[in-house]
Design a protein around this motif. Structure first.
Motif, PDB file in Angstrom:
ATOM      1  N   VAL A  92    -120.349  27.174  56.991  1.00  0.00           N
ATOM      2  CA  VAL A  92    -119.582  26.161  57.706  1.00  0.00           C
ATOM      3  C   VAL A  92    -118.679  25.431  56.721  1.00  0.00           C
ATOM      4  O   VAL A  92    -117.487  25.269  56.951  1.00  0.00           O
ATOM      5  N   LYS A  93    -119.242  25.010  55.597  1.00  0.00           N
ATOM      6  CA  LYS A  93    -118.471  24.329  54.544  1.00  0.00           C
ATOM      7  C   LYS A  93    -118.978  24.754  53.175  1.00  0.00           C
ATOM      8  O   LYS A  93    -120.179  24.963  52.989  1.00  0.00           O
ATOM      9  N   ALA A  94    -118.047  24.860  52.228  1.00  0.00           N
ATOM     10  CA  ALA A  94    -118.390  25.091  50.825  1.00  0.00           C
ATOM     11  C   ALA A  94    -117.562  24.096  50.002  1.00  0.00           C
ATOM     12  O   ALA A  94    -116.359  24.268  49.854  1.00  0.00           O
ATOM     13  N   ASP A  95    -118.220  23.045  49.540  1.00  0.00           N
ATOM     14  CA  ASP A  95    -117.556  22.037  48.714  1.00  0.00           C
ATOM     15  C   ASP A  95    -117.763  22.393  47.253  1.00  0.00           C
ATOM     16  O   ASP A  95    -118.890  22.676  46.832  1.00  0.00           O
ATOM     17  N   CYS A  96    -116.678  22.385  46.482  1.00  0.00           N
ATOM     18  CA  CYS A  96    -116.731  22.785  45.084  1.00  0.00           C
ATOM     19  C   CYS A  96    -116.295  21.646  44.169  1.00  0.00           C
ATOM     20  O   CYS A  96    -115.382  20.888  44.527  1.00  0.00           O
ATOM     21  N   GLN A  97    -116.954  21.550  43.023  1.00  0.00           N
ATOM     22  CA  GLN A  97    -116.571  20.590  41.989  1.00  0.00           C
ATOM     23  C   GLN A  97    -116.609  21.291  40.647  1.00  0.00           C
ATOM     24  O   GLN A  97    -117.476  22.134  40.398  1.00  0.00           O
ATOM     25  N   PRO A  98    -115.696  20.911  39.738  1.00  0.00           N
ATOM     26  CA  PRO A  98    -115.783  21.444  38.379  1.00  0.00           C
ATOM     27  C   PRO A  98    -116.908  20.743  37.627  1.00  0.00           C
ATOM     28  O   PRO A  98    -117.219  19.586  37.901  1.00  0.00           O
ATOM     29  N   ASN A  99    -117.538  21.441  36.707  1.00  0.00           N
ATOM     30  CA  ASN A  99    -118.546  20.840  35.835  1.00  0.00           C
ATOM     31  C   ASN A  99    -117.919  20.699  34.451  1.00  0.00           C
ATOM     32  O   ASN A  99    -117.807  21.674  33.721  1.00  0.00           O
ATOM     33  N   PRO A 100    -117.483  19.485  34.086  1.00  0.00           N
ATOM     34  CA  PRO A 100    -116.772  19.319  32.811  1.00  0.00           C
ATOM     35  C   PRO A 100    -117.647  19.520  31.584  1.00  0.00           C
ATOM     36  O   PRO A 100    -117.128  19.707  30.494  1.00  0.00           O
ATOM     37  N   SER A 101    -118.975  19.518  31.742  1.00  0.00           N
ATOM     38  CA  SER A 101    -119.829  19.678  30.561  1.00  0.00           C
ATOM     39  C   SER A 101    -119.884  21.119  30.069  1.00  0.00           C
ATOM     40  O   SER A 101    -120.209  21.360  28.914  1.00  0.00           O
ATOM     41  N   ASN A 102    -119.579  22.098  30.951  1.00  0.00           N
ATOM     42  CA  ASN A 102    -119.636  23.491  30.493  1.00  0.00           C
ATOM     43  C   ASN A 102    -118.519  24.371  31.056  1.00  0.00           C
ATOM     44  O   ASN A 102    -118.541  25.580  30.878  1.00  0.00           O
ATOM     45  N   GLY A 103    -117.555  23.780  31.768  1.00  0.00           N
ATOM     46  CA  GLY A 103    -116.485  24.585  32.347  1.00  0.00           C
ATOM     47  C   GLY A 103    -116.929  25.364  33.572  1.00  0.00           C
ATOM     48  O   GLY A 103    -116.225  26.252  34.042  1.00  0.00           O
ATOM     49  N   GLY A 104    -118.104  25.037  34.090  1.00  0.00           N
ATOM     50  CA  GLY A 104    -118.642  25.734  35.247  1.00  0.00           C
ATOM     51  C   GLY A 104    -118.206  25.113  36.561  1.00  0.00           C
ATOM     52  O   GLY A 104    -117.313  24.259  36.605  1.00  0.00           O
ATOM     53  N   VAL A 105    -118.864  25.540  37.623  1.00  0.00           N
ATOM     54  CA  VAL A 105    -118.520  25.099  38.973  1.00  0.00           C
ATOM     55  C   VAL A 105    -119.817  24.797  39.731  1.00  0.00           C
ATOM     56  O   VAL A 105    -120.786  25.547  39.632  1.00  0.00           O
ATOM     57  N   ILE A 106    -119.807  23.701  40.477  1.00  0.00           N
ATOM     58  CA  ILE A 106    -120.925  23.363  41.352  1.00  0.00           C
ATOM     59  C   ILE A 106    -120.440  23.551  42.784  1.00  0.00           C
ATOM     60  O   ILE A 106    -119.352  23.100  43.143  1.00  0.00           O
ATOM     61  N   VAL A 107    -121.242  24.258  43.584  1.00  0.00           N
ATOM     62  CA  VAL A 107    -120.873  24.570  44.965  1.00  0.00           C
ATOM     63  C   VAL A 107    -121.986  24.078  45.895  1.00  0.00           C
ATOM     64  O   VAL A 107    -123.163  24.391  45.676  1.00  0.00           O
ATOM     65  N   PHE A 108    -121.614  23.321  46.913  1.00  0.00           N
ATOM     66  CA  PHE A 108    -122.555  22.842  47.928  1.00  0.00           C
ATOM     67  C   PHE A 108    -122.172  23.506  49.246  1.00  0.00           C
ATOM     68  O   PHE A 108    -121.067  23.282  49.757  1.00  0.00           O
ATOM     69  N   VAL A 109    -123.078  24.322  49.774  1.00  0.00           N
ATOM     70  CA  VAL A 109    -122.811  25.109  50.981  1.00  0.00           C
ATOM     71  C   VAL A 109    -123.677  24.618  52.130  1.00  0.00           C
ATOM     72  O   VAL A 109    -124.873  24.375  51.957  1.00  0.00           O
ATOM     73  N   THR A 110    -123.072  24.474  53.300  1.00  0.00           N
ATOM     74  CA  THR A 110    -123.832  24.248  54.525  1.00  0.00           C
ATOM     75  C   THR A 110    -123.446  25.340  55.506  1.00  0.00           C
ATOM     76  O   THR A 110    -122.314  25.836  55.481  1.00  0.00           O
ATOM     77  N   GLY A 111    -124.410  25.727  56.335  1.00  0.00           N
ATOM     78  CA  GLY A 111    -124.096  26.787  57.273  1.00  0.00           C
ATOM     79  C   GLY A 111    -125.225  27.114  58.211  1.00  0.00           C
ATOM     80  O   GLY A 111    -126.221  26.383  58.312  1.00  0.00           O
ATOM     81  N   ASN A 112    -125.040  28.245  58.892  1.00  0.00           N
ATOM     82  CA  ASN A 112    -126.008  28.759  59.866  1.00  0.00           C
ATOM     83  C   ASN A 112    -126.571  30.073  59.348  1.00  0.00           C
ATOM     84  O   ASN A 112    -125.859  30.872  58.734  1.00  0.00           O
ATOM     85  N   LEU A 113    -127.843  30.274  59.651  1.00  0.00           N
ATOM     86  CA  LEU A 113    -128.553  31.477  59.233  1.00  0.00           C
ATOM     87  C   LEU A 113    -129.043  32.176  60.493  1.00  0.00           C
ATOM     88  O   LEU A 113    -129.786  31.585  61.288  1.00  0.00           O
ATOM     89  N   ILE A 114    -128.588  33.401  60.697  1.00  0.00           N
ATOM     90  CA  ILE A 114    -129.028  34.177  61.855  1.00  0.00           C
ATOM     91  C   ILE A 114    -130.004  35.228  61.340  1.00  0.00           C
ATOM     92  O   ILE A 114    -129.630  36.105  60.555  1.00  0.00           O
ATOM     93  N   VAL A 115    -131.251  35.106  61.775  1.00  0.00           N
ATOM     94  CA  VAL A 115    -132.324  35.961  61.273  1.00  0.00           C
ATOM     95  C   VAL A 115    -132.790  36.904  62.370  1.00  0.00           C
ATOM     96  O   VAL A 115    -133.054  36.471  63.503  1.00  0.00           O
ATOM     97  N   ASP A 116    -132.883  38.190  62.028  1.00  0.00           N
ATOM     98  CA  ASP A 116    -133.367  39.226  62.954  1.00  0.00           C
ATOM     99  C   ASP A 116    -132.681  39.168  64.317  1.00  0.00           C
ATOM    100  O   ASP A 116    -133.327  39.253  65.364  1.00  0.00           O
ATOM    101  N   GLY A 117    -131.364  38.982  64.288  1.00  0.00           N
ATOM    102  CA  GLY A 117    -130.572  39.023  65.510  1.00  0.00           C
ATOM    103  C   GLY A 117    -130.667  37.794  66.390  1.00  0.00           C
ATOM    104  O   GLY A 117    -130.183  37.820  67.519  1.00  0.00           O
ATOM    105  N   GLY A 118    -131.246  36.706  65.891  1.00  0.00           N
ATOM    106  CA  GLY A 118    -131.443  35.511  66.710  1.00  0.00           C
ATOM    107  C   GLY A 118    -130.221  34.617  66.777  1.00  0.00           C
ATOM    108  O   GLY A 118    -130.283  33.428  66.458  1.00  0.00           O
TER     109      GLY A 118
END
Length: 150
Positions: A92-118
């Motif tokens: 649904v959403k993927a919010d991203c931020q840079p991590n200045p301490s190592n040049g990396g990226v932090i990603v916060f994901v929210t969404g829906n999970l459909i399991v076994d066809g449900g």
């Protein structure tokens, strides 16, 4: 003469230098990196969970519903052992931020999970990734997953 003024100027100058140094380690493509990783991760998860091993390394950490795992092998063993046959992640959403301490990226994901066809009863989930740089690429250093139930 007061030393306060000169100390203050010195402190401001040091803070400005620190800010410039921090900005220098921010990856300007953090949004693109985070979004591409998210798409790639869930595509592999939904089709071949064992293939996720390439996205972690020996220092990677996973917290899955409060349970902790370390290292690519242990993390993927947990993911592969999850009690469903088929799964589909809908981001649904993927919010991203840079991590200045190592040049990396932090990603916060929210969404829906459909399991076994449900599809009629999707589960809500949240997941956080810390992507760390490694040899011109990125790996998942930290991964935290929670179902949003109740």
């Amino acid at each position: 003469r007061s030393h306060f003024g000169s100390s203050r100027r010195h402190a401001v100058r040091n803070k400005a230098s620190a800010n410039v140094a921090a900005m220098a380690s921010i990856n300007p493509q953090f949004q693109q990196i985070g979004e591409q990783f998210t798409q790639h991760y869930y595509q592999i998860f939904d089709s071949n969970r064992q293939g996720l091993v390439a996205l972690y390394n020996d220092s990677s950490l996973l917290t899955f519903e409060g349970e902790q795992f370390m290292g690519a092998t242990s993390i993927v063993q947990k993911i592969v052992s999850l009690p469903f046959q088929t799964v589909q992640h809908q981001v649904v959403k993927a919010d991203c931020q840079p991590n200045p301490s190592n040049g990396g990226v932090i990603v916060f994901v929210t969404g829906n999970l459909i399991v076994d066809g449900g599809a009629a009863t999707p589960l809500k989930f949240a997941q956080v990734f810390h992507l760390a740089p490694s040899g011109g690429s990125f790996f998942c250093q930290n991964d935290m997953f929670r179902l949003n139930i109740g």
